[in-house]
Design a protein around this motif. Sequence first.
Motif: not given
Length: 455
Positions: A269-276
């Motif tokens: 289960t890979p990690h997911a990341v988001a940034r704005v």
Amino acid sequence: MTVTHRYRTVLQALLSGTSLLLAPVVHAQSEAAPAAPVSEPAQETPPTAEPVIEPTAEPTKAPVPPAAVPAAPPPPEVKKDKPWYERISLRGYTQVRYNRLPSFRVNDALINDQGDRFLGKDNGFGIRRARLIFFGDVHEHVSIYLQPDFASVIGDQYHVAIMRDWYADIAVDSKKEFRFRVGQSKVPFGFENLQSSQNRLALDRNDAVNSALKDERDLGVFFYWAPAEIRARFKYLVDSGLKGSGDYGVVGLGVYNGQTANRAERNNTPHAVARVTYPFLFGKQFVEMGVGGYYGRFNLSASPRDDAAYALARGGDMVDARAIVSLMVYPQPLGFMAEYNVGRGPSLGTGPDEGLLIDSRGLHGGYAQLMYKLDGVLGVSLIPYLRGTLYQGGKKFETNAPRYDVRELELGVEWQIFKALELTGAYLIADRNSSRHPYTQQQGHVTRVQLQFNY
């Protein structure tokens, strides 16, 4: 008599080797005229014979000097790509630190293995970081970035070389507004985590945000987008000394292992990341605001340092998730930065009913920093700063994921002597858990000084 005279003239011409075919008769007459007797009366002028025209030689052209001859156009230049090794540049920096200056309240039990490893007793001078950075465009659509650190610690061995960054940026378009980053790199979470230690004011990153990722990095694939003019702005905010974070896009998305840098994945289960984030001008001052978060499952294997330190993990694949808000008012001359994150992550229990059980527990914390940039003071730049940090939560990458309660206040000043040399002095007032079993709460003050040379 006229006829006789004419034959005589012809005969004389033949005897003298003159060709009748090449010489006109008129010319022969002119040559023979003196042979006629002077006393002989003049005769009637004979009809003029048609002359034989000699071929006229083509006029000789004058030689043209070489300089007057127009040079032939050179063949079109074939643009040859430079070999890859001529496209690679090298830079770096080193930080040398000393923490044993006099303080109001010295406590040798005050330590921080994640931050400053030179805190505590029996420590002297130390090399905090020793980085070499190899980077360059090996193709119009491919850039590389390689950064080893020669000041890492493994066990009781100091100054060990270890990989920090090793990735390629693959640009989709010619302006490089859309690009993929593949390899081990910083995970786009927060602002100070992305800010290079070469540019950061405080000597160490704050516990609240930095506890999300060991060494701020992991192995994965990330996508970044930013317009060309904003990419130029990101660069300016670093190059101008305003303490920018660098170009991690206006939008950053990615997937990564999740077990932190230089560690193998332990689940599927890979990690997911988001940034704005977006830097903009507010009057004459640059301001940057951002939001982000990540989600994944962390597989912690508890291992004892000794019998008393043994803890059990409640299953594997514990929830590891955070959300963060960031604000940066760049110092022009007054500046302010703050971040706060909340979430859940692996943490050792502390309550009477929890025992030594590691589970996914709530966490929260952040920091706020005030700074003032003084340019031209004695021909140099001074940036005094004041930072406060608060964090309550676990550190998943430390043995048994101990739970921290951190309250710190740091007062310091960075003196940029010139571009290649910086000196920072800081006074730290700390109230925090020890990072070693039995993880007791410790209070103390530390006076530190660091010399950084850039190359």
